[in-house]
Design a protein around this motif. Structure first.
Motif, PDB file in Angstrom:
ATOM      1  N   GLY A 143      27.576  31.264 -46.005  1.00 20.71           N
ATOM      2  CA  GLY A 143      26.913  30.695 -47.173  1.00 20.71           C
ATOM      3  C   GLY A 143      26.898  31.660 -48.341  1.00 20.71           C
ATOM      4  O   GLY A 143      26.279  31.385 -49.370  1.00 20.71           O
ATOM      5  N   CYS A 189      35.654  26.311 -35.451  1.00 19.93           N
ATOM      6  CA  CYS A 189      35.888  27.304 -36.502  1.00 19.93           C
ATOM      7  C   CYS A 189      37.022  28.259 -36.146  1.00 19.93           C
ATOM      8  O   CYS A 189      37.626  28.867 -37.037  1.00 19.93           O
ATOM      9  CB  CYS A 189      34.611  28.101 -36.772  1.00 19.93           C
ATOM     10  N   THR A 197      33.397  21.573 -43.110  1.00 10.53           N
ATOM     11  CA  THR A 197      32.777  21.315 -44.412  1.00 10.53           C
ATOM     12  C   THR A 197      32.948  19.860 -44.827  1.00 10.53           C
ATOM     13  O   THR A 197      32.068  19.278 -45.474  1.00 10.53           O
ATOM     14  CB  THR A 197      33.348  22.242 -45.498  1.00 10.53           C
ATOM     15  N   MET A 224      30.522  17.754 -42.803  1.00 12.22           N
ATOM     16  CA  MET A 224      29.139  17.918 -43.245  1.00 12.22           C
ATOM     17  C   MET A 224      28.785  17.036 -44.430  1.00 12.22           C
ATOM     18  O   MET A 224      27.623  16.899 -44.786  1.00 12.22           O
ATOM     19  CB  MET A 224      28.867  19.383 -43.578  1.00 12.22           C
ATOM     20  N   ARG A 229      25.918  15.238 -40.532  1.00 12.66           N
ATOM     21  CA  ARG A 229      25.038  16.270 -41.083  1.00 12.66           C
ATOM     22  C   ARG A 229      23.673  16.276 -40.427  1.00 12.66           C
ATOM     23  O   ARG A 229      23.099  17.334 -40.176  1.00 12.66           O
ATOM     24  CB  ARG A 229      24.898  16.047 -42.600  1.00 12.66           C
ATOM     25  N   TYR A 235      23.009  20.459 -37.047  1.00 13.18           N
ATOM     26  CA  TYR A 235      22.017  20.967 -38.003  1.00 13.18           C
ATOM     27  C   TYR A 235      20.802  20.055 -38.105  1.00 13.18           C
ATOM     28  O   TYR A 235      19.700  20.519 -38.427  1.00 13.18           O
ATOM     29  CB  TYR A 235      22.670  21.176 -39.376  1.00 13.18           C
ATOM     30  N   THR A 256      23.664  21.129 -48.764  1.00 17.01           N
ATOM     31  CA  THR A 256      24.857  21.136 -49.615  1.00 17.01           C
ATOM     32  C   THR A 256      25.080  22.516 -50.216  1.00 17.01           C
ATOM     33  O   THR A 256      26.218  23.017 -50.269  1.00 17.01           O
ATOM     34  CB  THR A 256      24.717  20.091 -50.730  1.00 17.01           C
ATOM     35  N   TRP A 260      24.127  25.363 -48.911  1.00 18.92           N
ATOM     36  CA  TRP A 260      24.554  26.285 -47.853  1.00 18.92           C
ATOM     37  C   TRP A 260      26.053  26.182 -47.598  1.00 18.92           C
ATOM     38  O   TRP A 260      26.712  27.194 -47.354  1.00 18.92           O
ATOM     39  CB  TRP A 260      23.806  25.976 -46.552  1.00 18.92           C
ATOM     40  N   PHE A 261      26.600  24.984 -47.636  1.00 17.93           N
ATOM     41  CA  PHE A 261      28.013  24.792 -47.322  1.00 17.93           C
ATOM     42  C   PHE A 261      28.920  24.843 -48.550  1.00 17.93           C
ATOM     43  O   PHE A 261      30.147  24.862 -48.401  1.00 17.93           O
ATOM     44  CB  PHE A 261      28.208  23.461 -46.591  1.00 17.93           C
ATOM     45  N   THR A 301      33.073  25.313 -48.930  1.00 14.51           N
ATOM     46  CA  THR A 301      33.766  24.106 -49.369  1.00 14.51           C
ATOM     47  C   THR A 301      34.800  24.429 -50.451  1.00 14.51           C
ATOM     48  O   THR A 301      35.898  23.875 -50.469  1.00 14.51           O
ATOM     49  CB  THR A 301      32.757  23.078 -49.895  1.00 14.51           C
ATOM     50  N   ARG A 330      35.798  30.663 -46.365  1.00 13.35           N
ATOM     51  CA  ARG A 330      36.076  30.011 -45.081  1.00 13.35           C
ATOM     52  C   ARG A 330      36.617  31.022 -44.081  1.00 13.35           C
ATOM     53  O   ARG A 330      36.302  30.962 -42.888  1.00 13.35           O
ATOM     54  CB  ARG A 330      37.058  28.853 -45.272  1.00 13.35           C
ATOM     55  N   PHE A 352      33.591  32.906 -42.919  1.00 16.06           N
ATOM     56  CA  PHE A 352      32.820  31.993 -42.067  1.00 16.06           C
ATOM     57  C   PHE A 352      33.405  31.994 -40.658  1.00 16.06           C
ATOM     58  O   PHE A 352      32.672  32.155 -39.662  1.00 16.06           O
ATOM     59  CB  PHE A 352      32.876  30.593 -42.691  1.00 16.06           C
TER      60      PHE A 352
END
Length: 284
Positions: A56, A136, A146, A149, A155, A161, A175, A177-178, A182, A188, A191
């Protein structure tokens, strides 16, 4: 605010003041807004909230950055040192890797810890999150995550989550956080490195064996209705630390700062007062 560390730039918020220092860490792929309901209730304390590279974060890390559990823990320790913070109360929720400052011998600036419904022992990542970690690790996996989500049913699903808060995480917060992952391939990449960077079970348990070396006060706050952190880990953690104590909070899942912020602040400030970290009250 932003500070340059060995692995890259870290954004952070700092309420300032002369009060005792509380450093708050967050989960994957969250940021400082995980604590938005808690920090305003902590008048008299200096609250410092780094946005760690857990997906994030808004600025990519260097390509060779170590974003394993220990790598991020050491980066947190470097952050505390670079800001010149002393006698720190380290507060963790969801991500538990900050404890590895102890196993890495880098907790000299930490005076006490508050472990709020967080990963522990071999629960890295927590059971339901292991499938996400596998995704991931695939080419394009974080990008797929992403996109998923954005679908409300995904979501808010209770096995993901949606199960982290009994109240529900607001859409605008999730939104946010991601959003970095995105829009940024480099984010990414970071992440994916963190999500797949947990050691194997034997290594995690070996790291945990060093945690009793932390002989300063530890408050373990566990959520009674947590779907990610086993309920037995609360008393087990509290018993692991020589100065450990346990408080269980009802009507909450993993994100206690989301579900029960007032109750969390009540037990946190009581613990701080009992262990010599009284708030600094403004005159008048």
């Amino acid at each position: 605010m932003r500070i340059e560390l060995s692995s890259g730039s870290i954004d952070y918020q700092d309420t300032g003041g002369e009060g005792p220092v509380l450093v708050f860490a967050h989960g994957l792929p969250m940021n400082e807004t995980q604590w938005r309901k808690v920090v305003p209730l902590l008048d008299g304390y200096r609250c410092v909230l780094p946005t760690l590279p857990l997906g994030g974060h808004r600025v990519p890390m260097k390509p060779d950055a170590d974003l394993s559990q220990t790598g991020v823990a050491l980066l947190l320790g470097e952050f505390i040192e670079r800001l010149g913070l002393e006698d720190v109360t380290l507060v963790l929720n969801d991500w538990g890797g900050g404890q590895f400052l102890v196993s890495e011998g880098r907790a000299e600036r930490v005076a006490r810890m508050v472990l709020v419904a967080c990963e522990a022992f071999d629960n890295f990542p927590p059971g339901p999150a292991k499938a996400m970690a596998r995704v991931c690790g695939l080419p394009g996996g974080v990008r797929l995550l992403t996109r998923l989500m954005r679908i409300p049913a995904f979501r808010h699903h209770r096995s993901g989550y949606g199960g982290m808060s009994l109240r529900g995480i607001p859409d605008e917060i999730m939104t946010d956080w991601f959003a970095p992952a995105t829009r940024s391939r480099a984010i990414r990449r970071d992440f994916a490195k963190f999500a797949t960077g947990a050691p194997d079970r034997a290594t995690l348990l070996a790291m945990s064996e060093r945690l009793p070396e932390f002989d300063r006060p530890v408050l373990v706050v566990w959520a009674a209705e947590d779907r990610l952190m086993p309920r037995e880990h609360g008393p087990r953690l509290a018993g692991l630390y020589p100065g450990g104590r346990l408080v269980e909070i009802a009507d909450s899942s993993t994100l206690v700062p989301e579900d029960q912020p007032e109750r969390l602040v009540e037990v946190l400030t009581g613990f701080l007062a009992e262990t010599g970290a009284e708030p600094v009250r403004r005159a008048g």
